[in-house]
Design an enzyme around this catalytic site. Structure first.
Site, PDB file in Angstrom:
ATOM      1  N   ASP A 233       0.782  -1.349   0.001  1.00 21.97           N
ATOM      2  CA  ASP A 233      -0.042   0.065   0.255  1.00 21.97           C
ATOM      3  C   ASP A 233       0.811   1.276  -0.051  1.00 21.97           C
ATOM      4  O   ASP A 233       1.650   1.380  -0.745  1.00 21.97           O
ATOM      5  CB  ASP A 233      -0.973  -0.028   1.201  1.00 21.97           C
ATOM      6  CG  ASP A 233      -2.059   1.138   1.369  1.00 21.97           C
ATOM      7  OD1 ASP A 233      -3.035   0.885   0.527  1.00 21.97           O
ATOM      8  OD2 ASP A 233      -1.661   1.950   2.111  1.00 21.97           O
TER       9      ASP A 233
ATOM     10  N   HIS B  15      -7.525  -6.912   0.550  1.00 24.04           N
ATOM     11  CA  HIS B  15      -6.440  -5.866   0.445  1.00 24.04           C
ATOM     12  C   HIS B  15      -5.023  -6.129   1.449  1.00 24.04           C
ATOM     13  O   HIS B  15      -3.765  -5.890   1.159  1.00 24.04           O
ATOM     14  CB  HIS B  15      -6.923  -4.257   0.466  1.00 24.04           C
ATOM     15  CG  HIS B  15      -5.658  -3.270   0.436  1.00 24.04           C
ATOM     16  ND1 HIS B  15      -4.811  -2.996  -0.645  1.00 24.04           N
ATOM     17  CD2 HIS B  15      -5.280  -2.333   1.469  1.00 24.04           C
ATOM     18  CE1 HIS B  15      -4.132  -2.142  -0.344  1.00 24.04           C
ATOM     19  NE2 HIS B  15      -4.401  -1.480   0.817  1.00 24.04           N
TER      20      HIS B  15
END
Length: 286
Positions: free
Chosen positions: A104, A266
């Site tokens: 991320d 995620h």
């Protein structure tokens, strides 16, 4: 959590970073994303520690790390500044060359680290992120609908901090059941600190400005990553929906790219630690 790892604050020049480190073998730096802390790696790091010396810091502004005063251009929260922190941190721990994996927002720091300090990085692992300049150049209505928080957190006319600080738990929605109790506690400590929330917004403001400019300058100059690069993406997230084949994008930026999807959402280090660790270990044997 992080049994047999050491922890503490380490000065890196411009600020100081909270870090956990342990294990033995060639050094591997793990960089978390937003709004996590180093603790997001708590299920992966022990699986790597018998093969690598594993270093897990809180990025500047995040978690327990220092929060430098920002400037109008947001440069103190640029990925270039964070990459400098990481070089200083690893040197302080005795590692001049090392592998780096980032997830991320941490993936953008890892990318900038490999781009700005190629002599320091042996291997690059990018998880769920393409270069910021590339993402913004490709941004369309679908991207804006799915990733609207980039623009909410990154704008300054109506700062996001007031909205987030009104109820951080409702905004971020992390749970101990999915994250693990100690990881969740560390994350909650961070998101309930207004200084951390401000710094995290500054990370996004830098992303829309100085970070994009750095990527665009690299592209214009024809600079490419030369170290072996692994790209991992969450199969249950939207990377393929947005970009089709994300490996094709990274091959436009790096000379030696491999990768595959991980069957998770995620936050893959928390949701699929065995698969993530296996992918890292296999790649780092090269």
């Amino acid at each position: 959590m992080f049994d047999d790892f050491q922890s503490g604050m380490i000065g890196v020049g411009e600020t100081e970073l909270f870090v956990r480190h342990g294990g033995s073998g060639s050094p591997l730096l793990l960089l978390h994303g937003h709004p996590r802390t180093h603790a997001t790696w708590h299920r992966v790091a022990p699986l790597l520690a018998s093969h690598h010396t594993v270093v897990c810091p809180d990025l500047r502004g995040y978690g327990r790390s220092g929060k430098p005063r920002t400037t109008p251009d947001h440069a103190p929260y640029s990925k270039r500044a964070m990459a400098r922190d990481m070089v200083a941190l690893m040197r302080a721990l005795g590692h001049d060359r090392f592998a780096v994996a980032g997830h991320d927002r941490g993936s953008y720091v890892a990318h900038r680290l490999a781009a700005d300090h190629p002599g320091a990085v042996t291997h690059l692992v990018v998880m769920d992120g393409i270069p910021i300049g590339e993402a913004l150049a490709r941004a369309d209505a679908r991207f804006a609908a799915a990733w609207w928080h980039w623009f909410f957190l990154g704008q300054t006319a109506k700062p996001a901090e007031r909205v987030i600080n009104a109820d951080p738990d409702a905004w971020y929605r992390g749970t101990a059941e999915r994250m693990g109790r100690e990881n969740h506690e560390d994350y909650r400590r961070a998101i309930h600190d207004p200084a951390t929330v401000h710094a995290m917004c500054e990370d996004y403001r830098a992303g829309l400005t100085v970070d994009r400019a750095a990527d665009d300058a690299d592209r214009a100059a024809g600079r490419r990553l030369t170290c072996p690069t692994l790209f991992l993406w969450a199969a249950q997230d939207d990377m393929e929906d947005l970009y089709g084949d994300p490996l094709a994008i990274w091959r436009g930026w790096a000379d030696d790219v491999t990768g595959h999807a991980i069957d998770s959402g995620h936050h893959m280090a928390e949701e699929a630690p065995d698969e993530v660790a296996a992918a890292l270990l296999g790649f780092l044997r090269r």
